[in-house]
Design an enzyme around this catalytic site. Structure first.
Site, PDB file in Angstrom:
ATOM      1  N   ARG A  22       0.857  -1.193   0.000  1.00  0.00           N
ATOM      2  CA  ARG A  22       0.000   0.000   0.000  1.00  0.00           C
ATOM      3  C   ARG A  22       0.884   1.230   0.000  1.00  0.00           C
ATOM      4  NH1 ARG A  22       2.190   2.108   3.832  1.00  0.00           N
ATOM      5  NH2 ARG A  22       0.653   3.754   3.679  1.00  0.00           N
ATOM      6  N   GLY A  23       0.207   2.407  -0.160  1.00  0.00           N
ATOM      7  CA  GLY A  23       0.952   3.647  -0.369  1.00  0.00           C
ATOM      8  C   GLY A  23       1.046   3.839  -1.879  1.00  0.00           C
ATOM      9  N   ALA A  24       0.631   5.026  -2.357  1.00  0.00           N
ATOM     10  CA  ALA A  24       0.474   5.207  -3.810  1.00  0.00           C
ATOM     11  C   ALA A  24       1.727   4.842  -4.617  1.00  0.00           C
ATOM     12  CB  ALA A  24       0.020   6.642  -4.099  1.00  0.00           C
ATOM     13  N   ARG A  62      -6.728  -0.461  -7.369  1.00  0.00           N
ATOM     14  CA  ARG A  62      -7.181   0.580  -6.419  1.00  0.00           C
ATOM     15  C   ARG A  62      -7.298   1.879  -7.213  1.00  0.00           C
ATOM     16  NH1 ARG A  62      -4.303   1.161  -0.722  1.00  0.00           N
ATOM     17  NH2 ARG A  62      -6.281   2.148  -0.141  1.00  0.00           N
ATOM     18  N   GLN A  89      -2.255   2.635   9.879  1.00  0.00           N
ATOM     19  CA  GLN A  89      -0.957   2.705   9.192  1.00  0.00           C
ATOM     20  C   GLN A  89       0.054   3.497  10.024  1.00  0.00           C
ATOM     21  OE1 GLN A  89      -3.904   3.181   7.739  1.00  0.00           O
ATOM     22  NE2 GLN A  89      -3.907   2.651   5.573  1.00  0.00           N
ATOM     23  N   ASP A 104      -2.047  10.837  -2.528  1.00  0.00           N
ATOM     24  CA  ASP A 104      -2.374   9.752  -3.459  1.00  0.00           C
ATOM     25  C   ASP A 104      -2.619  10.287  -4.862  1.00  0.00           C
ATOM     26  OD1 ASP A 104      -3.223   8.800  -0.598  1.00  0.00           O
ATOM     27  OD2 ASP A 104      -2.758   7.045  -1.823  1.00  0.00           O
ATOM     28  N   ASN A 158      -5.597  12.381  -0.101  1.00  0.00           N
ATOM     29  CA  ASN A 158      -4.691  11.607   0.761  1.00  0.00           C
ATOM     30  C   ASN A 158      -5.552  10.856   1.776  1.00  0.00           C
ATOM     31  OD1 ASN A 158      -1.980  10.846   1.553  1.00  0.00           O
ATOM     32  ND2 ASN A 158      -2.288  12.066   3.385  1.00  0.00           N
ATOM     33  N   LYS A 159      -4.892  10.093   2.622  1.00  0.00           N
ATOM     34  CA  LYS A 159      -5.575   9.248   3.596  1.00  0.00           C
ATOM     35  C   LYS A 159      -6.671   9.992   4.337  1.00  0.00           C
ATOM     36  CE  LYS A 159      -5.278   5.782   4.155  1.00  0.00           C
ATOM     37  NZ  LYS A 159      -6.255   4.886   3.475  1.00  0.00           N
TER      38      LYS A 159
HETATM   39  O1  MRU Z   1      -4.645   3.265   1.966  1.00  0.00           O
HETATM   40  P1  MRU Z   1      -3.155   3.483   1.927  1.00  0.00           P
HETATM   41  O2  MRU Z   1      -2.445   2.994   3.137  1.00  0.00           O
HETATM   42  O3  MRU Z   1      -2.560   2.966   0.629  1.00  0.00           O
HETATM   43  O4  MRU Z   1      -3.013   5.070   1.908  1.00  0.00           O
HETATM   44  C1  MRU Z   1      -1.732   5.642   1.866  1.00  0.00           C
HETATM   45  C2  MRU Z   1      -1.737   7.117   1.890  1.00  0.00           C
HETATM   46  O5  MRU Z   1      -2.773   7.766   1.913  1.00  0.00           O
HETATM   47  C3  MRU Z   1      -0.411   7.799   1.774  1.00  0.00           C
HETATM   48  O6  MRU Z   1      -0.404   9.002   2.482  1.00  0.00           O
HETATM   49  C4  MRU Z   1      -0.123   8.097   0.299  1.00  0.00           C
HETATM   50  O7  MRU Z   1      -0.321   6.959  -0.487  1.00  0.00           O
HETATM   51  C5  MRU Z   1       1.251   8.620   0.084  1.00  0.00           C
HETATM   52  S1  MRU Z   1       2.460   7.375   0.427  1.00  0.00           S
HETATM   53  C6  MRU Z   1       3.980   8.012  -0.010  1.00  0.00           C
END
Ligand code: MRU
Length: 352
Positions: free
Chosen positions: A51-53, A94, A199, A240, A250-251
């Protein structure tokens, strides 16, 4: 002080298979998933083992290389049609993060002029490795660009996980924290837990501890009180997807932090590589926000929290309007309002 751990990557390419650190199991277990099946990579993206973009984009790129290897061995159907079908399947895993579709697009262009299936396979494998390598190099530059914004003796608050685990390695907002810590600019970091999947509590805490960065975990709902007490000098988050006007997906919870930062006169910084910028959309209103299963809110670790019969709404991301964003830091520099102009200048000539 810098740490060897900053070179860590949650994604390891083994030439004909991919290893992904299962982030659902951290921090209690460090389990690697090894697969040569691109469908398993799609599932790992969906279920958030990876996970994480940026990390999702890199995993998707290697996934497409695996798909090409498998299709090259099979005689059923047209190779190119089936590769494009696999690319669509990967790209849909996703929806909110820009990096996945960006990586798939870049992979398809890289192999477009290949003459044989063998060439497609080798072009895709080397392009995925380039995407991975460039992400880590870009993160280092984001760290350098962003650390300059952090005054000496600052306390920074961060949300979700934007570190090595969320990227090819090192991190974006957490990369800035790493760089600022190494330069002795930071006194302390506050990491939010980041409900519902924690997270922050599970992953950011794990990374901060590995690097020996002074930090406290706080409940998401404690952020406003901390800011009001003067405990936070900067808020640093990842993204994201960044729209061409500087709106940032973002999250979930990021928007609340941005509004609280504004109310308390605290700068709110967003860090993201160029691959996260979507210059094709004019505002955050066009960003598709992933809604995840309600069980992520109603239960934790397989244990039901809410009474049976209760239902939940579970958007995984929110959009922070550009007016709350003090600056957006990428590997190309630091953009400030008005973002339509500064982001266009930053992205000029970029392939993102
Ligand atoms: O749902 P996730 O854990 O994939 O969400 C991650 C985030 O929102 C991060 O802040 C974003 O992807 C940037 S990661 C460098």
């Amino acid at each position: 002080m810098t740490s060897a751990h900053t070179d860590f990557s949650p994604i390891v390419w083994r030439g004909d298979s991919l290893s992904l650190l299962d982030q659902r199991k951290l921090p209690s277990e460090e389990v690697w998933i090894e697969t040569s099946d691109y469908r398993a990579v799609v599932e790992c993206i969906r279920n958030m083992s990876v996970r994480g973009a940026p990390a999702i984009g890199i995993a998707g790129a290697y996934g497409l290389a695996l798909a090409a290897m498998e299709l090259a061995q099979s005689c059923i159907g047209d190779f190119s049609d089936r590769l494009h079908a696999a690319a669509r399947e990967i790209g849909r895993a996703r929806p909110t993060g820009a990096n996945l579709a960006w990586a798939v697009e870049r992979m398809l262009s890289a192999s477009a002029s290949a003459q044989t299936t063998e060439e497609v396979v080798s072009d895709l494998a080397s392009e995925a490795a380039s995407i991975h390598r460039e992400d880590v190099e870009g993160n280092r530059r984001i760290g350098d660009n962003g650390a300059k914004l952090i005054p000496w003796g600052s306390r920074a608050l961060t949300h979700c996980n934007t570190g090595a685990l969320a990227t090819g390695g090192y991190g974006t907002a957490l990369g800035i924290i790493r760089a600022a810590w190494a330069q002795n600019r930071l006194e302390r970091v506050y990491a939010t837990e980041t409900r519902p999947l924690l997270q922050g509590a599970r992953l950011t805490a794990w990374e901060l501890l590995r690097d020996g960065i002074e930090a406290n975990l706080v409940a998401d709902s404690a952020a406003g009180a901390l800011m009001r007490r003067g405990e936070v000098n900067a808020v640093l988050v990842g993204a994201d997807r960044v729209a061409s006007n500087g709106d940032v997906a973002n999250k979930i919870g990021t928007y609340s932090l941005a509004a609280l930062a504004r109310d308390n006169g605290i700068p709110f910084y967003v860090a993201a590589p160029a691959s996260t910028f979507d210059m094709g959309i004019s505002s955050g209103d066009e960003i598709v926000i992933e809604e995840r299963d309600e069980s992520e809110i109603l239960s934790y670790g397989g244990n039901r929290i809410a009474p049976s019969g209760m239902s939940a709404f579970n958007p995984a991301f929110d959009v922070t309007p550009n007016r709350y964003v003090t600056a957006i830091v990428s590997e190309r520099g630091v953009a400030r309002p008005p973002y339509r102009r500064s982001l266009a200048a930053m992205m000029e000539g970029a392939n993102g």
